[in-house]
Design a protein around this motif. Structure first.
Motif, mmCIF file in Angstrom:
data_model
loop_
_atom_site.group_PDB
_atom_site.id
_atom_site.type_symbol
_atom_site.label_atom_id
_atom_site.label_comp_id
_atom_site.label_asym_id
_atom_site.label_seq_id
_atom_site.Cartn_x
_atom_site.Cartn_y
_atom_site.Cartn_z
ATOM 1 N N HIS A 257 1.070 -0.576 0.211
ATOM 2 C CA HIS A 257 0.177 0.072 -0.078
ATOM 3 C C HIS A 257 0.891 1.490 0.352
ATOM 4 O O HIS A 257 0.726 1.566 -0.535
ATOM 5 N N PHE A 258 1.471 1.576 0.397
ATOM 6 C CA PHE A 258 2.754 2.059 1.399
ATOM 7 C C PHE A 258 3.973 2.505 -0.386
ATOM 8 O O PHE A 258 3.969 3.611 -0.128
ATOM 9 N N ALA A 261 0.964 3.680 -2.748
ATOM 10 C CA ALA A 261 -0.342 4.936 -2.840
ATOM 11 C C ALA A 261 0.920 5.964 -2.466
ATOM 12 O O ALA A 261 2.071 6.372 -2.804
ATOM 13 N N ARG A 262 0.062 7.471 -3.282
ATOM 14 C CA ARG A 262 0.919 8.665 -3.245
ATOM 15 C C ARG A 262 0.842 9.103 -1.782
ATOM 16 O O ARG A 262 0.387 9.191 -0.883
ATOM 17 N N PRO A 263 2.500 10.206 -1.594
ATOM 18 C CA PRO A 263 2.586 10.858 -0.294
ATOM 19 C C PRO A 263 0.938 11.600 -0.043
ATOM 20 O O PRO A 263 0.379 11.754 -0.592
ATOM 21 N N GLN A 264 1.024 10.828 1.617
ATOM 22 C CA GLN A 264 -0.405 12.215 1.879
ATOM 23 C C GLN A 264 -0.203 13.662 2.226
ATOM 24 O O GLN A 264 0.783 14.111 2.151
ATOM 25 N N GLY A 265 -1.187 14.426 2.085
ATOM 26 C CA GLY A 265 -1.008 15.702 2.380
ATOM 27 C C GLY A 265 -0.383 16.121 1.292
ATOM 28 O O GLY A 265 -0.954 17.263 0.707
ATOM 29 N N GLY A 266 -0.189 15.581 -0.142
ATOM 30 C CA GLY A 266 0.233 15.720 -0.796
ATOM 31 C C GLY A 266 -1.158 16.524 -1.967
ATOM 32 O O GLY A 266 -2.000 16.463 -2.383
ATOM 33 N N ALA A 267 -0.771 17.434 -2.488
ATOM 34 C CA ALA A 267 -2.029 17.754 -4.078
ATOM 35 C C ALA A 267 -3.180 16.801 -4.448
ATOM 36 O O ALA A 267 -1.981 15.669 -4.990
ATOM 37 N N ALA A 268 -4.356 16.961 -4.635
ATOM 38 C CA ALA A 268 -4.884 15.512 -5.016
ATOM 39 C C ALA A 268 -4.707 15.527 -6.376
ATOM 40 O O ALA A 268 -4.422 16.416 -7.180
#
Lengths: 268, 290
Positions: A257-258, A261-268
């Motif tokens: 998953h990690f 997955a795209r880094p969290q908090g980044g722009a959608a």
């Protein structure tokens, strides 16, 4: 040396209203002592039907179950001695122990019935078995099931299963009712006992992660059919059948998953 | 409503600016028995609008007590001994949950915060249809609706959670475990609450059904923008679905961080132990001795 064989076993249940339901469809496998096979599949795939046939709680509609090449006796002394060879650990340690009886009684009974040790040696044997599953005999022997934690109860169930000195164990979701923090301890205990006592274990679960680490082989069951059977690492890391892949991708896997997955908090 | 853009399932909500939905300050609960059990100790946290907050920890660590306490669902001998819980209503009013009288509390519950209970599969009433049980929610909280409107709302809900409106007259035993779970989610969703508290909503379901339900929760969250407090002891699962994770032990939150950070750089020893107690599906064997 103990060998248990499922030869083209099918099981059809009668269903009220409908004609019938095919729970097992031509299942074949071999379980030797000293080896662990995990049986995985979703609810209704036929896992428990296999366990029931193994313990002779159900009989196959067609096909055969052979112990060391001979059919399993259906009744009498033969069946009793078969059940001494193969023992079962159930999912729910709250339901599989009798609330009226002490821990001593639970472990004494199979010792008496199967005449494993002479009468005078029973008390010592009960203590040895409790010690074997890493319970303090002095602290638990006179207690009743409700006074123990889930993990302790499951250990008692394991001690009871070992009492008859079986060579094969069927463990039906042995840790799924337990709290995470103690699951690993119980699984590790089972793995140790399996190795030390040279047991053959059929580990029934829907947790692919523990199946992989606990077993030599994994058998994937879907709608009563074995769709894949191979070494544990092969089946999980390099699944051949579509259904195995579906099961695998449904299991939580933070590693993957990690990684994707795209880094969290980044722009959608 | 959250500002989350329409997106594929399982994308995390992005919160550019803090927009709190729930502010919990110094919250403590004790069980007033002998000896007194301090179940929740001085918990302070802020839940953002549209966020999924995972609450992890072993049995008895206080996670369920905390979740119940936030909505004042606890009964004696549980006593809330300190702290405040402020709900920042989307309508622009701040509500002090501890300050509501029982009438206000009754109206507040389910309308603003709803709950999917542990073992929800067995929480449905076995002797009445799921349609009637859904209808109850509207009957109590939306007394102005006509029978026809209520019926339409129930049908819509059942469609929404993919049980299907044709099941409205089914009894719980006629549905599979996964479907019953979805009915419970539909019920929690009925009044479009701003926060859903889910206590082990998928435990006891097999992996495929579990995955399907999580996907649905995630989808509904994007559609309606509610926040979720998700309680489970299944840490791998929590890591995948949560924006942030709070790890609880002995009634205290010992670590609260974004899921990725918990996974990659756990700070607390206990978090590391908890992470290590799960066998990895594709990673190294490690923890299991074989």
């Amino acid at each position: 040396m103990t060998t248990l064989e499922f030869v083209n076993v099918s099981k059809r249940y009668r269903v009220r209203g409908a004609s019938s339901m095919l729970a097992l469809d031509d299942v074949s496998f071999t379980l030797h002592d000293r080896e662990t096979i995990a049986l995985v599949g979703q609810s209704g795939s036929g896992k428990s039907t296999i366990a029931k046939i193994l313990t002779q709680l159900e009989t196959p509609t067609s096909g055969e179950v052979l112990l060391n090449g001979k059919p399993i006796p259906r009744h009498g002394k033969g069946l009793r001695s078969y059940r001494q060879t193969l023992r079962m650990i159930f999912q729910d340690p709250f339901a599989s122990l009798n609330p009226y009886h002490s821990i001593r009684y639970h472990i004494e009974r199979p010792l008496q019935l199967d005449k494993v040790v002479p009468k005078a040696g029973i008390e010592a044997e009960v203590r040895r078995l409790l010690d074997r599953v890493r319970l303090d005999p002095g602290a638990v022997i006179d207690r009743r099931p409700h006074e123990l934690s889930g993990g302790q109860r499951q250990r008692v169930a394991i001690a009871r299963a070992l009492a008859s000195r079986p060579s094969l164990l069927v463990a039906d979701e042995p840790v799924s009712m337990l709290d995470v923090s103690i699951r690993l301890g119980v699984l590790n205990l089972l793995a140790d006992l399996q190795r030390e006592e040279g047991l053959g274990v059929l580990y029934i679960t829907h947790d692919l992660a523990t199946a992989r680490h606990f077993s030599d082989q994994i058998m994937v069951l879907n709608h009563g059919r074995v769709v894949e059977h191979g070494t544990a690492d092969d089946v999980i890391l390099n699944p051949q059948h579509e259904y195995t892949r579906v099961l695998r991708s449904a299991s939580p896997d933070p590693e993957k998953h990690f990684a994707t997955a795209r880094p969290q908090g980044g722009a959608a | 409503m959250a500002s989350a853009p329409p997106s594929p399932t399982f994308m995390k909500a992005t919160t550019p600016m803090p927009d709190p939905l729930l502010t919990v300050h110094d919250f403590s609960v004790v069980y007033d028995v002998d000896p007194v059990v301090e179940a929740v100790k001085n918990v302070t946290l802020e839940l953002q609008r549209g966020e999924i907050l995972g609450l992890a920890g072993e049995s008895g660590c206080g996670k369920t007590t905390l979740a119940y306490g936030l909505q004042r669902l606890l009964r004696a001998p549980a006593v809330i001994t300190s702290g405040s819980v402020i709900f920042h209503d989307a309508a622009g009013v701040d509500v002090d949950i501890n300050g509501l009288d029982s009438d206000e509390m009754r109206r507040f519950r389910w309308d603003k915060i709803s709950m999917v209970f542990q073992g929800a599969m067995n929480a449905l009433n076995p002797v009445t249809t799921i349609g009637a049980q859904l209808d109850d929610v509207f009957l109590v909280h939306r007394p102005d609706l006509s029978r026809r409107e209520r019926r339409a709302a129930c049908e819509e809900l059942l469609d929404l959670v993919a049980v299907g409106r044709e099941r409205i007259r089914s009894y719980p035993h006629e549905l599979s475990g996964g479907m019953r779970q979805r009915v419970m989610i539909a019920m929690a969703l009925a009044l479009r609450p701003q926060l859903m508290v889910m206590d082990e909503p998928t435990t006891a379901l097999d992996v495929l059904v579990q995955r399907e339900i999580l996907r649905q929760i995630s989808q509904l969250r994007h559609e309606f923008g509610f926040s979720v407090i998700f309680i489970t002891h299944d840490l791998p699962l929590l890591l995948e679905i949560s924006d942030r994770i709070a790890v609880m032990r002995n009634g205290e939150i010992i670590e609260l961080a974004p899921a990725r950070q918990i996974w990659e750089h756990p700070q607390h020893e206990y978090t590391k132990t908890l992470l290590a107690s799960f066998p990895r599906l594709t990673g190294e064997r490690g923890v299991l001795v074989r």
